[in-house]
Design an enzyme around this catalytic site. Structure first.
Site, PDB file in Angstrom:
ATOM      1  N   SER A 142       0.835  -1.197   0.000  1.00 41.22           N
ATOM      2  CA  SER A 142       0.000   0.000   0.000  1.00 41.22           C
ATOM      3  C   SER A 142       0.879   1.258   0.000  1.00 41.22           C
ATOM      4  O   SER A 142       1.626   1.480  -0.953  1.00 41.22           O
ATOM      5  CB  SER A 142      -0.954  -0.050   1.201  1.00 41.22           C
ATOM      6  OG  SER A 142      -2.043   0.823   1.034  1.00 41.22           O
ATOM      7  N   HIS A 199      -7.382  -6.140   0.860  1.00 44.72           N
ATOM      8  CA  HIS A 199      -6.234  -5.241   0.768  1.00 44.72           C
ATOM      9  C   HIS A 199      -5.081  -5.682   1.668  1.00 44.72           C
ATOM     10  O   HIS A 199      -3.919  -5.537   1.302  1.00 44.72           O
ATOM     11  CB  HIS A 199      -6.677  -3.822   1.137  1.00 44.72           C
ATOM     12  CG  HIS A 199      -5.605  -2.789   0.940  1.00 44.72           C
ATOM     13  ND1 HIS A 199      -4.938  -2.634  -0.254  1.00 44.72           N
ATOM     14  CD2 HIS A 199      -5.077  -1.867   1.790  1.00 44.72           C
ATOM     15  CE1 HIS A 199      -4.053  -1.642  -0.143  1.00 44.72           C
ATOM     16  NE2 HIS A 199      -4.113  -1.179   1.088  1.00 44.72           N
TER      17      HIS A 199
END
Length: 253
Positions: free
Chosen positions: A84, A234
């Site tokens: 990320s 995620h």
């Protein structure tokens, strides 16, 4: 200098966590890599974990932090993993300092700009009244009205700590990170494609890397591969650590 967790001997591997995370998020996987021939360095980014706080949130500077860390620890030809926000930093480092990196793994982030999407989490963190926090569960109860997902709350509570005066606080620099939330998703186009062998790993349930993003990836990274962990979101490295580990090992070995 950035704080880090260091373990194992062998090929140098540097791991960069995501926004509001810390090195401890990667401790289990890092240990597994360290037991299989890698000298693992899991970094706390500036304004996160036990690393110094700064008024500056800037990907160029954070990439420079990584280079400075590697120089201090005499690391070269590293395997660089970024998740990320950490993936954003890793991409910039690959563009700026390609001689430092042997192979690159980007976890669930694409070379594109994302719209701001952390405002609810920032509001939740700001809502915690530490004068009323006597234990971890108190902070969890204050976060719950804003964040329904238990896993997300537990991720954030990793950064809760007790200060010397016995009061609680966040390890991350919330004022700076809150003010920078609109900058977290930015991406600056590369002048030249990165020539480092690169593996992008996405979570099939995430949506951070879409099928159409493969064109962006191929444009920015000349030697890119894309893998999907179908059952993961995620936080794919935490949700499906075995599959994430296998993809990385297959790629680097």
């Amino acid at each position: 200098m950035l704080h880090s967790l260091i373990m194992g001997e062998g090929r140098p591997m540097v791991i960069l966590h995501g926004f509001l995370g810390m090195a401890d998020n990667w401790k289990t996987l890092g240990k597994q890599f360290s037991e299989n021939g890698f000298n693992v360095h899991i970094l706390d980014q500036r304004n996160h974990g036990r690393s110094p706080h700064s008024d500056l949130f800037d990907y160029q500077e954070m990439a420079q932090d990584v280079k400075n860390y590697c120089q201090k620890h005499d690391l070269s030809d590293i395997i660089l993993i970024g998740h990320s926000m950490g993936g954003k930093i890793a991409m910039i480092a690959a563009q700026q300092f390609p001689e430092l990196i042997e192979k690159l793994i980007i976890a669930d982030i694409a070379p594109k700009t994302y719209p701001p999407h952390h405002s609810d989490i920032i509001k939740a963190l700001e809502s915690v009244d530490f004068s009323k926090v006597n234990r971890r569960s108190d902070a969890d109860e204050m976060l719950e009205p804003f964040i329904n997902d238990f896993g997300t709350r537990q991720f954030l509570l990793k950064s809760l700590y007790r200060k010397k005066d016995k009061s609680y606080g966040w390890r991350f620099n919330l004022p700076v990170l809150g003010a920078a939330q609109n900058s977290v998703g930015i991406h600056e186009d590369f002048i030249e494609p990165v020539q480092i062998p690169t593996l992008f790993i996405r979570g099939g349930k995430s949506g951070y890397i879409t099928d159409s993003d493969k064109l962006l990836i191929d444009h920015a990274f000349a030697k890119a591969e894309l893998a999907t962990i179908t059952e993961a979101g995620h936080w794919l490295h935490a949700e499906q650590p075995e599959k994430f580990y296998d993809y990385v090992i297959d790629f680097v070995k």
